[in-house]
Design a protein around this motif. Structure first.
Motif, mmCIF file in Angstrom:
data_model
loop_
_atom_site.group_PDB
_atom_site.id
_atom_site.type_symbol
_atom_site.label_atom_id
_atom_site.label_comp_id
_atom_site.label_asym_id
_atom_site.label_seq_id
_atom_site.Cartn_x
_atom_site.Cartn_y
_atom_site.Cartn_z
ATOM 1 N N PHE A 82 -4.156 55.800 28.902
ATOM 2 C CA PHE A 82 -3.208 55.187 27.961
ATOM 3 C C PHE A 82 -2.313 54.308 28.941
ATOM 4 C CE2 PHE A 82 -3.452 59.366 25.956
ATOM 5 C CZ PHE A 82 -3.980 59.047 24.908
ATOM 6 N N GLY A 83 -2.887 54.262 30.128
ATOM 7 C CA GLY A 83 -2.010 53.355 30.990
ATOM 8 C C GLY A 83 -2.665 51.559 30.821
ATOM 9 N N LEU A 115 -1.551 64.208 34.123
ATOM 10 C CA LEU A 115 -0.852 62.882 34.330
ATOM 11 C C LEU A 115 -1.999 61.963 34.551
ATOM 12 C CD1 LEU A 115 1.665 60.915 34.491
ATOM 13 C CD2 LEU A 115 1.868 61.882 36.491
ATOM 14 N N ALA A 116 -2.954 62.289 35.545
ATOM 15 C CA ALA A 116 -3.891 61.402 35.937
ATOM 16 C C ALA A 116 -4.846 60.918 34.891
ATOM 17 C CB ALA A 116 -4.628 62.113 37.143
ATOM 18 N N GLY A 117 -5.330 61.789 33.816
ATOM 19 C CA GLY A 117 -6.023 61.404 32.840
ATOM 20 C C GLY A 117 -5.086 60.772 31.614
ATOM 21 N N VAL A 162 6.774 64.127 38.508
ATOM 22 C CA VAL A 162 5.825 65.104 38.845
ATOM 23 C C VAL A 162 5.790 65.680 40.452
ATOM 24 C CG1 VAL A 162 3.323 65.863 38.623
ATOM 25 C CG2 VAL A 162 4.465 64.588 36.885
ATOM 26 N N ALA A 163 5.758 64.521 41.183
ATOM 27 C CA ALA A 163 6.037 64.786 42.769
ATOM 28 C C ALA A 163 7.045 65.590 42.982
ATOM 29 C CB ALA A 163 5.912 63.363 43.380
ATOM 30 N N LEU A 213 6.999 55.161 43.920
ATOM 31 C CA LEU A 213 6.097 55.626 42.785
ATOM 32 C C LEU A 213 6.255 55.347 41.431
ATOM 33 C CD1 LEU A 213 5.752 59.327 44.161
ATOM 34 C CD2 LEU A 213 4.234 57.660 44.476
ATOM 35 N N PRO A 214 5.478 55.447 40.719
ATOM 36 C CA PRO A 214 5.698 55.044 39.096
ATOM 37 C C PRO A 214 6.413 56.285 38.531
ATOM 38 C CG PRO A 214 3.346 54.487 39.474
ATOM 39 C CD PRO A 214 3.972 55.098 40.818
#
Length: 268
Positions: free
Chosen positions: A206-207, A199-201, A143-144, A136-137
């Protein structure tokens, strides 16, 4: 009052934390690019944050940072601390008077700790999630890991706040800061889930685009994008992207699939 993971991935260092406590993100985490990260909790000692980073900056190993900070603190029996540096193992400390259940684990590039937990299964689940999430990133992995602890029982008193803080050289907005992520849920009935939503937003806004997925703005796609822009009232893609805070995902002659999907949704 809290469970947290402090970790390193490549050049990035960060902390994810959750607690039945208002705005834990304002209290627990500290991180500095190319230096390290720490979490101070239980009866948190704010002085640990600058002092710990100063020690890490001078090359002191995480275990010695923990030893130094706690040895000089008469309130150490009520403290909990996790530290990682830019190399080697993380270190964790739980004072003898921290409220049950309290404890932690540490290993290569991570430290996981919690107090007033439902039991040791919280820390165990977090360590399993961290070790199993290497693909994962980094932000998603933190967060996971936090979510695994929450699902295993988390804070025995309930839920209230969660936060994610990551530092990495030049990884902030526009490449002008080292704060890659600074997301906080200060008061919410399901803060870890809300943190994942933020985080998804953040990734959308910003990604950076994946070059392998970029779509050439030619032919029918170019025609569709022009029509979508007309529908949302903007003459060019860069003008619309600026309004939507997506300018970091623009690549001349191409469109990021995330940007395209967002444009399609807005045009509806």
């Amino acid at each position: 009052m809290t469970f947290s993971v402090v970790a390193r991935s490549g050049s990035a260092v960060g902390v994810a934390v959750a607690s039945k406590f208002l705005a834990a993100g304002a209290v627990v985490p500290a991180a500095e690019a190319e230096v390290g990260a720490l979490a101070t909790q239980a009866m948190a000692n704010f002085a640990y944050r600058p002092q710990g980073l100063t020690l890490l900056r001078t090359g002191v190993a995480p275990a010695d940072v923990v030893a130094g900070l706690t040895a000089a603190d008469p309130g150490r029996a009520d403290r909990q601390l996790g530290v990682v540096g830019c190399s080697g193992d993380g270190a964790t400390y739980t004072g003898a008077d921290c409220l049950d259940w309290a404890g932690g684990v540490a290993g290569p590039g991570y430290a996981i700790q919690g107090n007033i937990l439902t039991g040791p299964e919280v820390v165990e689940a977090m360590e399993s999630a961290w070790l199993g999430g290497a693909e994962l990133p980094f932000a998603e992995r933190l967060v996971a890991t936090l979510a695994a602890g929450d699902a295993a029982g988390g804070d025995s008193r309930g839920r209230q706040s969660a936060a994610l803080y990551i530092a990495d050289r030049g990884a902030g907005y526009g490449g002008l800061s080292d704060t890659a992520y600074d997301l906080r849920v200060d008061d919410h009935p399901d803060p870890v889930t809300e943190l994942a939503r933020l985080l998804a937003g953040h990734e959308i806004l910003f990604g950076t685009p994946d070059p392998a997925t970029l779509l050439a703005l030619t032919g029918t796609l170019a025609t569709e994008v022009a029509a979508l822009l007309t529908a949302v009232g903007h003459p060019t893609l860069d003008r619309w992207a600026g309004v939507e805070n997506l300018e970091g995902r623009l690549v001349p002659g191409f469109i990021d699939p995330l940007v395209l999907e967002h444009l399609r949704t807005k045009a509806q």
